[in-house]
Design an enzyme around this catalytic site. Sequence first.
Site, PDB file in Angstrom:
ATOM      1  N   GLU A 127       1.383  -4.890  13.781  1.00  0.00           N
ATOM      2  CA  GLU A 127       1.990  -6.086  13.209  1.00  0.00           C
ATOM      3  C   GLU A 127       3.037  -6.611  14.176  1.00  0.00           C
ATOM      4  O   GLU A 127       3.815  -5.802  14.698  1.00  0.00           O
ATOM      5  CB  GLU A 127       2.642  -5.781  11.862  1.00  0.00           C
ATOM      6  N   GLY A 267      11.726  -0.493  10.972  1.00  0.00           N
ATOM      7  CA  GLY A 267      11.951   0.657  10.104  1.00  0.00           C
ATOM      8  C   GLY A 267      10.705   1.513   9.936  1.00  0.00           C
ATOM      9  O   GLY A 267      10.737   2.725  10.093  1.00  0.00           O
ATOM     10  N   GLU A 304       7.078   0.969   2.073  1.00  0.00           N
ATOM     11  CA  GLU A 304       5.770   1.029   2.742  1.00  0.00           C
ATOM     12  C   GLU A 304       4.673   1.392   1.742  1.00  0.00           C
ATOM     13  O   GLU A 304       3.559   0.872   1.807  1.00  0.00           O
ATOM     14  CB  GLU A 304       5.781   2.018   3.912  1.00  0.00           C
ATOM     15  N   HIS A 307       3.643  -1.601  -0.297  1.00  0.00           N
ATOM     16  CA  HIS A 307       2.806  -2.541   0.450  1.00  0.00           C
ATOM     17  C   HIS A 307       1.313  -2.294   0.223  1.00  0.00           C
ATOM     18  O   HIS A 307       0.499  -3.193   0.454  1.00  0.00           O
ATOM     19  CB  HIS A 307       3.065  -2.413   1.956  1.00  0.00           C
ATOM     20  N   GLU A 326       6.405  -9.564   2.150  1.00  0.00           N
ATOM     21  CA  GLU A 326       7.693  -8.921   2.421  1.00  0.00           C
ATOM     22  C   GLU A 326       8.739  -9.182   1.339  1.00  0.00           C
ATOM     23  O   GLU A 326       9.443  -8.266   0.915  1.00  0.00           O
ATOM     24  CB  GLU A 326       8.217  -9.321   3.801  1.00  0.00           C
TER      25      GLU A 326
END
Length: 880
Positions: A127, A267, A304, A307, A326
């Site tokens: 990404e 992160g 995460e 997601h 996000e």
Amino acid sequence: MLHTQHLTIHRKDYTVPDYLIETVDLTFDLDAEQTQVVSRLAIRSNHDRSGAPRPLVLDGEELTLVSLKLDGVELDADRYQVEEGRLSIPAPPESFQLEATTRISPKANSALSGLYASGSMLCTQCEAEGFRRITYFIDRPDVMAVYTVTLKADRATCPVLLSNGNLTTRGDLPDGRHFATWHDPFKKPSYLFALVAGDLVHISDRFATMSGRQVNLEIYVEQRNREKCEHALRSLERAMRWDEEQFGREYDLDIYMIVAVDDFNMGAMENKGLNVFNSRYVLASPQSATDDDYHAIEEVIGHEYFHNWTGNRITCRDWFQLSLKEGLTIFRDQEFSADMQSRPVKRIADVKSLRSAQFAEDAGPLAHPVRPESYLEINNFYSMTVYHKGGEVIRMLRTLLGLEAFRAGMDLYFERHDGQAVRVDEFVQAMADAGKRDLSQFMRWYDQAGTPLLIVSDDYQEQTGIYTLTVVQSCPPTPGQPVKEPFHIPLAMGLLDREGHELPLQLEGEARAAGTSRVLELREGSQSFRFVGIASRPVPSLLRNFSAPVKLEYPYGEGDLALLMTRDSDPFVRWEAGQVQAVQLIMGLVADIREGRALSVKESFIDSFGRLLADEKQDRGFLAEALTLPLESYLAEQMEVIDPSAIHQARELVRDTVGERLREPLLAVREACAPRAPYRPDDGLAGCRRLGNLCLSYLMATGSREAIGLSMAQFESADNMTDSLGALSTLAGCACPERDEALGAFYDRWREDRGVIDKWFSLQATSRLPDTLERVMQLLEHPDFDIRNPNRARSLIGAFSQGNQVRFHEEGGAGYRFLADQILRLNSINPQIAARMLTPFSRWRRFDVGRQEQMKKELARILAEPGLARDVYELAAKSM
Ligand code: 0A1
Ligand code: ZN
């Protein structure tokens, strides 16, 4: 005007891809010096072929093409073109297989995008546009494919070979090599591809999902970190359970892997089934991690994981929609953390970071909407605005719709769009349909930049008992948006009588009161709300729980603030009332300093501070937040022209006075917070430790020998990093011999632990002592300093320039020269990190003319650098 060599991408120019890729078959011959990648793509045309076929254009950067075959036949050089950035085939068939063999060099990849080496392992970061640095591809999120990946590597140095999905086969190869093949059954965009190869160990557990499926959870780290993964694993389990309970979302593969790497730009990354994490958000041990570290790990692990549904199962159609995944996932991780910790303390922390970083972004030359209109480099839009303001936008939707309709809207979104790449519009439409609401005006939150300002006034008529609140909203101009339309804003509020009782809230025309807290909906430039049945002039409690990312002004008197601080039912408003008092006090002192008037801290402030400190009923963590003075960066936001040294001096004076005048209660509260048992991160005493360390910092503000003694004693006896660092940070800011003694001892003890040594660098970089820049320059030469490691670069350069306002902006501009030098060094090593370091320069307009000139000079010096990376160029040029 922006340079022409860099292309601006506009949201309005979106068109569907001319070709789609259905399956991807990748084979990696892994080697740090040179890796060979063979890619087989099943491609089919996605445009009307009644006219001439359109060219196939594949993205590719820093690749060496070895061979290219179409349907098994090597393509002659005249059938395709390769230029930097792309490979095109002018007239391909309707549907075909393309096989490309390329070579890449992981070791030479210091940008940490694509395939790179971190320590002894190889890993990827794709990404936003890193996949094109691995192989030729249509590298955009609306091209979704099923991936099969074979990894080959030396068995001795790379025993572990991981990729997305499920492991299908593995085995030996000649010459001491081996292979593993992974298959991911879910269609995904290229940015979610990942591989990891190295000599790793893992800890694991089994998780039974709500429907009873068994999932293997595995966390991979280097051998020496094996004992530091437990908290990450438990956090993952909590996150999985929470998403089932709160959103009905279940995990979908048989295995979920997390790998910790030391060199990572951000992160962590949510690659399907194989998250790659910055090691700071995985590794923790009771001795080496602070309470804040524990919380941050839980939050990022949650982020995460969440997601998987908000980002992976449903992804973004194009990068302008980044906040679709996000903002929503930030909202989800904030709620998860709030449920795991203290909800009010978490909300306050989130508001503080939004106000100090996002509000500043929104007020400067880099302001952009949550859904931007254009960009040069998408990596620059992983911003506070897209993430955190985006999260607030989701929160407002929940506030407007209510819990039930919001949940129904989420369900509808998943039901409608699972497996798709969509826009923000589809998400908001699902909410509108589930909530039966018109959210067209609400969409302005995605399209208009800038922080709205609410000016609230009121009127009370004793004869009629009618209380009128009038709210005028406005939003300052931002780049490219001189005029703003009114926003649709939820304003949560209540009314208190003089005794602090909450009043029933009945608007004129309503049959009865609807509770004591309600959400007013603002839609116009100016709006009035008439409350009936109010017996005496009330005090309004406004923006409860910070119901919208706005600035709010209301002319509160000192008595009003004291009432709200002690009596309001909403913890955010109680905290905020104290902050407003502190801001008023400190800004008054700033004015006194600038006018050369005598300085003194108001009695009433010390009294109310003392009363709060003595309030034993308050939650310790909340109390610590309530007793913490606003950050210098937040105070700076309150000034027309920022005066960093006056702000620092004024704030220090208040801290010193509190430390002096409240010595005894501070000692007593600290004592009451002292540890009674060995540290455990989950002992529920994090709030207590925070309060104890805060008391110590007030005592240390006086610089007394007594306080230094207490600090040294705490430093020497602490059995946990929170207390050790709490003491050491006060010593690092103290011009006393104990400073170097303690810093030296800390280094000697922790030199083998990268995460802790990062803290050691940061502490010194954020010390307010006058010699800090000199120290920072010396630390650049320290054997442990490595500018190529993002955490280390941030711990020194970032901490100094973004966490030490007074020293960075010191007169003379030495701090600015230092930062520009480091940005230029980073430019050729890691453009993303270089660009992120530019933030302080983007604020130059807020300072006096002298500082403005010096900052502009450094920006010009950066812009004059030949070979400036697109990332750095965009932000520097826009800042100018
Ligand atoms: N999607 C990740 C953040 C991320 C973005 C870009 C990266 O490399 C340039 C890495 C990670 C998240 O939100 O956690
Ligand atoms: Zn994210």
